[in-house]
Design a protein around this motif. Structure first.
Motif, PDB file in Angstrom:
ATOM      1  N   ILE A 256     -17.204   4.493 -21.993  1.00 55.27           N
ATOM      2  CA  ILE A 256     -17.120   4.253 -23.433  1.00 55.27           C
ATOM      3  C   ILE A 256     -16.391   2.936 -23.700  1.00 55.27           C
ATOM      4  CG2 ILE A 256     -16.304   5.164 -25.641  1.00 55.27           C
ATOM      5  CD1 ILE A 256     -16.505   7.968 -24.475  1.00 55.27           C
ATOM      6  N   ILE A 257     -15.332   2.683 -22.936  1.00 52.21           N
ATOM      7  CA  ILE A 257     -14.592   1.426 -23.089  1.00 52.21           C
ATOM      8  C   ILE A 257     -15.532   0.233 -22.927  1.00 52.21           C
ATOM      9  CG2 ILE A 257     -12.795  -0.047 -22.084  1.00 52.21           C
ATOM     10  CD1 ILE A 257     -11.310   2.508 -21.267  1.00 52.21           C
ATOM     11  N   SER A 258     -16.341   0.261 -21.870  1.00 52.28           N
ATOM     12  CA  SER A 258     -17.278  -0.843 -21.633  1.00 52.28           C
ATOM     13  C   SER A 258     -18.488  -0.758 -22.554  1.00 52.28           C
ATOM     14  CB  SER A 258     -17.734  -0.850 -20.171  1.00 52.28           C
ATOM     15  OG  SER A 258     -18.340   0.381 -19.821  1.00 52.28           O
ATOM     16  N   GLY A 259     -18.912   0.465 -22.873  1.00 53.19           N
ATOM     17  CA  GLY A 259     -20.096   0.641 -23.714  1.00 53.19           C
ATOM     18  C   GLY A 259     -19.925   0.122 -25.124  1.00 53.19           C
ATOM     19  N   LEU A 260     -18.705   0.163 -25.636  1.00 51.39           N
ATOM     20  CA  LEU A 260     -18.427  -0.360 -26.973  1.00 51.39           C
ATOM     21  C   LEU A 260     -18.493  -1.882 -27.022  1.00 51.39           C
ATOM     22  CD1 LEU A 260     -15.304   1.818 -27.897  1.00 51.39           C
ATOM     23  CD2 LEU A 260     -17.517   1.900 -29.072  1.00 51.39           C
ATOM     24  N   ALA A 261     -18.368  -2.505 -25.853  1.00 55.11           N
ATOM     25  CA  ALA A 261     -18.144  -3.947 -25.783  1.00 55.11           C
ATOM     26  C   ALA A 261     -19.396  -4.747 -25.415  1.00 55.11           C
ATOM     27  CB  ALA A 261     -17.037  -4.233 -24.768  1.00 55.11           C
ATOM     28  N   GLN A 262     -19.335  -6.032 -25.732  1.00 55.56           N
ATOM     29  CA  GLN A 262     -20.362  -6.966 -25.261  1.00 55.56           C
ATOM     30  C   GLN A 262     -20.009  -7.497 -23.871  1.00 55.56           C
ATOM     31  OE1 GLN A 262     -19.387  -7.092 -28.682  1.00 55.56           O
ATOM     32  NE2 GLN A 262     -21.310  -6.028 -28.994  1.00 55.56           N
ATOM     33  N   ALA A 263     -18.718  -7.442 -23.530  1.00 53.67           N
ATOM     34  CA  ALA A 263     -18.259  -7.973 -22.247  1.00 53.67           C
ATOM     35  C   ALA A 263     -16.981  -7.258 -21.834  1.00 53.67           C
ATOM     36  CB  ALA A 263     -17.998  -9.475 -22.356  1.00 53.67           C
ATOM     37  N   VAL A 264     -16.680  -7.323 -20.529  1.00 52.34           N
ATOM     38  CA  VAL A 264     -15.478  -6.701 -19.979  1.00 52.34           C
ATOM     39  C   VAL A 264     -14.696  -7.749 -19.203  1.00 52.34           C
ATOM     40  CG1 VAL A 264     -14.581  -4.996 -18.347  1.00 52.34           C
ATOM     41  CG2 VAL A 264     -16.482  -4.392 -19.830  1.00 52.34           C
ATOM     42  N   LEU A 265     -13.401  -7.828 -19.475  1.00 50.20           N
ATOM     43  CA  LEU A 265     -12.497  -8.713 -18.744  1.00 50.20           C
ATOM     44  C   LEU A 265     -11.572  -7.868 -17.880  1.00 50.20           C
ATOM     45  CD1 LEU A 265     -11.040 -11.423 -18.140  1.00 50.20           C
ATOM     46  CD2 LEU A 265      -9.624 -10.973 -20.170  1.00 50.20           C
ATOM     47  N   VAL A 266     -11.602  -8.097 -16.569  1.00 49.87           N
ATOM     48  CA  VAL A 266     -10.671  -7.439 -15.653  1.00 49.87           C
ATOM     49  C   VAL A 266      -9.543  -8.427 -15.376  1.00 49.87           C
ATOM     50  CG1 VAL A 266     -10.377  -6.302 -13.423  1.00 49.87           C
ATOM     51  CG2 VAL A 266     -12.562  -6.120 -14.634  1.00 49.87           C
ATOM     52  N   VAL A 267      -8.332  -8.052 -15.767  1.00 51.16           N
ATOM     53  CA  VAL A 267      -7.196  -8.955 -15.685  1.00 51.16           C
ATOM     54  C   VAL A 267      -6.541  -8.914 -14.315  1.00 51.16           C
ATOM     55  CG1 VAL A 267      -4.911  -9.463 -16.638  1.00 51.16           C
ATOM     56  CG2 VAL A 267      -6.777  -8.781 -18.159  1.00 51.16           C
ATOM     57  N   GLU A 268      -6.338  -7.724 -13.799  1.00 48.24           N
ATOM     58  CA  GLU A 268      -5.632  -7.551 -12.535  1.00 48.24           C
ATOM     59  C   GLU A 268      -6.056  -6.208 -11.965  1.00 48.24           C
ATOM     60  OE1 GLU A 268      -1.270  -9.147 -11.684  1.00 48.24           O
ATOM     61  OE2 GLU A 268      -1.205  -7.130 -12.531  1.00 48.24           O
ATOM     62  N   ALA A 269      -6.437  -6.158 -10.696  1.00 44.35           N
ATOM     63  CA  ALA A 269      -6.926  -4.907 -10.118  1.00 44.35           C
ATOM     64  C   ALA A 269      -6.820  -4.934  -8.604  1.00 44.35           C
ATOM     65  CB  ALA A 269      -8.388  -4.663 -10.525  1.00 44.35           C
ATOM     66  N   ALA A 270      -6.349  -3.848  -8.042  1.00 43.16           N
ATOM     67  CA  ALA A 270      -6.327  -3.698  -6.590  1.00 43.16           C
ATOM     68  C   ALA A 270      -7.745  -3.441  -6.092  1.00 43.16           C
ATOM     69  CB  ALA A 270      -5.399  -2.561  -6.198  1.00 43.16           C
TER      70      ALA A 270
ATOM     71  N   PRO B 285      -2.005  -8.168  -3.668  1.00 45.34           N
ATOM     72  CA  PRO B 285      -2.914  -7.012  -3.624  1.00 45.34           C
ATOM     73  C   PRO B 285      -3.593  -6.762  -4.969  1.00 45.34           C
ATOM     74  CG  PRO B 285      -0.792  -6.467  -2.626  1.00 45.34           C
ATOM     75  CD  PRO B 285      -0.622  -7.792  -3.293  1.00 45.34           C
ATOM     76  N   LEU B 286      -2.909  -7.128  -6.059  1.00 44.44           N
ATOM     77  CA  LEU B 286      -3.458  -6.879  -7.387  1.00 44.44           C
ATOM     78  C   LEU B 286      -4.530  -7.896  -7.782  1.00 44.44           C
ATOM     79  CD1 LEU B 286      -0.213  -5.877  -9.318  1.00 44.44           C
ATOM     80  CD2 LEU B 286      -2.110  -4.392  -8.655  1.00 44.44           C
ATOM     81  N   ALA B 287      -4.768  -8.888  -6.943  1.00 38.91           N
ATOM     82  CA  ALA B 287      -5.840  -9.855  -7.198  1.00 38.91           C
ATOM     83  C   ALA B 287      -7.100  -9.522  -6.406  1.00 38.91           C
ATOM     84  CB  ALA B 287      -5.384 -11.266  -6.865  1.00 38.91           C
ATOM     85  N   LYS B 288      -6.971  -8.609  -5.441  1.00 39.96           N
ATOM     86  CA  LYS B 288      -8.106  -8.312  -4.554  1.00 39.96           C
ATOM     87  C   LYS B 288      -9.323  -7.823  -5.320  1.00 39.96           C
ATOM     88  CE  LYS B 288      -5.828  -9.208  -0.722  1.00 39.96           C
ATOM     89  NZ  LYS B 288      -6.126 -10.420   0.071  1.00 39.96           N
ATOM     90  N   GLY B 289      -9.090  -6.923  -6.296  1.00 41.71           N
ATOM     91  CA  GLY B 289     -10.211  -6.383  -7.057  1.00 41.71           C
ATOM     92  C   GLY B 289     -10.925  -7.446  -7.871  1.00 41.71           C
ATOM     93  N   CYS B 290     -10.156  -8.343  -8.507  1.00 42.31           N
ATOM     94  CA  CYS B 290     -10.765  -9.425  -9.290  1.00 42.31           C
ATOM     95  C   CYS B 290     -11.562 -10.366  -8.395  1.00 42.31           C
ATOM     96  CB  CYS B 290      -9.681 -10.191 -10.038  1.00 42.31           C
ATOM     97  SG  CYS B 290      -8.938  -9.260 -11.398  1.00 42.31           S
ATOM     98  N   HIS B 291     -11.008 -10.687  -7.224  1.00 43.94           N
ATOM     99  CA  HIS B 291     -11.724 -11.574  -6.298  1.00 43.94           C
ATOM    100  C   HIS B 291     -13.011 -10.920  -5.799  1.00 43.94           C
ATOM    101  CE1 HIS B 291      -7.703 -13.813  -5.346  1.00 43.94           C
ATOM    102  NE2 HIS B 291      -8.162 -14.035  -6.554  1.00 43.94           N
ATOM    103  N   GLN B 292     -12.946  -9.614  -5.583  1.00 43.73           N
ATOM    104  CA  GLN B 292     -14.144  -8.878  -5.160  1.00 43.73           C
ATOM    105  C   GLN B 292     -15.222  -8.954  -6.243  1.00 43.73           C
ATOM    106  OE1 GLN B 292     -13.319  -4.853  -3.794  1.00 43.73           O
ATOM    107  NE2 GLN B 292     -15.313  -4.142  -4.502  1.00 43.73           N
TER     108      GLN B 292
END
Length: 377
Positions: free
Chosen positions: A231-245, A274-281
């Motif tokens: 729902i979070i993504s469905g409401l939006a036109q785009a998704v920004l991931v700021v920091e993620a393992a 480690p919190l940048a790994k998800g964004c880099h992926q």
């Protein structure tokens, strides 16, 4: 006849009871409910359908459950919901409601009911979802706040999940702008989780919108939170991931966003974090690397250019104070012993300088003697 054609809203303002009954019928989930709605029309018509006709489309056990009279639990939930709806600013939106978010109708699994508190007109605004780690770094929190504030100042609404860390920072930043924020929660709309975000939730209800697909009284159940991400993504036109393992739940939101046809953006970080790994992926998989809110506005086709003082573009790494230690620290975490060796300062002098920088908000002390520089406007 498609689902949208079958679901013509009725003038009966009490038809929410039938929607609630359908949503709480044992064995009837979103998929089964939408199937029944496509075939028979509104919930009132489903409950008036003969068993034989229902059994052609659902298992016998579910057909029997649909035709059972409401039990004490359901009647109690109806009374609870009615009392909740009588409170100002509380709304119940069904798939047939003209106020139901149009963006959600385009996803593969839209909830049949939405409980909303606050400014429901925000549900039709152009929206960017901002998500990330619950255990965020200070830099991640600052990035989430600044990006969300800039996007909101540009007139965009920011959706997130009211979790600790990046989500809370995104809501906080967005509330400072004109676009405001939508918090999609994994509990009933009458419950705030986590409790530490109670004051933030009240601010969102007053200036933004709180949204849930779960019945009133639903506690925090682990399986609910990954589902609310659609729902979070469905409401939006785009998704920004700021920091993620690397195994972050935010990556689930990003995957759902991609499946829903939304743009996915990610903020890069240190290769040692480690919190940048998800964004880099995500960036390796095709997400767009962003350094400023303007990058997002350009990609989603916004005509706003963030040039005025109130719409000042935030870019990672700008406007940092000049200080010898900050130059030596650089942008990667560094151990205090290495810093002492590189700076040539004795431990007493170094500790005093680091304390001063931390109090000014320029660095963050990490576990195991590590120091991290913070970029902030």
């Amino acid at each position: 006849m498609n689902l949208e054609q079958r679901l013509l809203p009725t003038k009966d303002d009490q038809d929410w009871r039938d929607w609630l009954r359908l949503s709480m019928t044992k064995g009837v989930g979103n998929e089964t409910a939408r199937k029944l709605l496509s075939v028979f029309g509104l919930p009132a018509q489903i409950f008036q359908t003969e068993y034989a006709a229902l059994a052609e489309h659902v298992p016998a056990k579910i057909a029997h459950a649909i035709l059972q009279c409401p039990d004490a639990i359901l009647l109690s939930q109806m009374d609870r919901t009615e009392a909740w709806l009588q409170q100002p600013g509380n709304f119940l939106l069904s798939l047939a409601d003209p106020g139901y978010p149009q963006n959600l109708l385009t996803i593969s699994d839209p909830p049949i009911l939405l409980y909303a508190k606050g400014k429901i007109e925000l549900l039709e605004n152009k929206t960017v979802a901002v998500v990330g780690s619950r255990n965020a770094s200070t830099q991640g929190v600052l990035n989430a706040e600044k990006f969300s504030e800039c996007l909101s100042q540009a007139g965009l609404c920011v959706s997130s999940g009211l979790a600790a860390g990046i989500d809370a920072a995104a809501h906080t930043g967005a509330l400072r702008g004109n676009g405001s924020t939508i918090a999609v929660i994994g509990t009933g709309a009458d419950i705030v989780y986590p409790a530490r975000n109670r004051q933030l939730a009240h601010q969102i209800v007053e200036h933004g919108c709180l949204l849930s697909e779960y019945a009133l009284g639903m506690p925090a159940v682990a399986s609910n939170f990954p589902r609310r991400n659609r729902i979070i993504s469905g409401l939006a036109q785009a998704v920004l991931v700021v920091e993620a393992a690397a195994q972050s739940g935010s990556l689930i939101t990003a995957r759902m966003a991609a499946e829903q046809g939304r743009d996915v953006f990610a903020i890069p970080g240190s290769i040692h974090s480690p919190l940048a790994k998800g964004c880099h992926q995500l960036i390796k998989q095709g997400a767009k690397l962003v350094e400023s809110a303007q990058d997002i506005l350009d990609e989603i086709g916004s005509s706003v250019k963030m040039l005025s003082p109130t719409l000042q573009e935030f870019s990672v790494g700008r406007n940092m104070p000049s200080h010898k230690l900050l130059t030596i620290i650089g942008y990667d975490p560094i151990h205090i012993d290495v810093l002492a060796m590189r700076s040539g300062d004795n431990v007493m002098e170094l500790s005093a300088q680091l304390l001063d920088l931390e109090l000014q908000g320029h660095i963050e002390t990490l576990p195991n003697g590590m120091i991290q520089r913070i970029n902030a406007n």
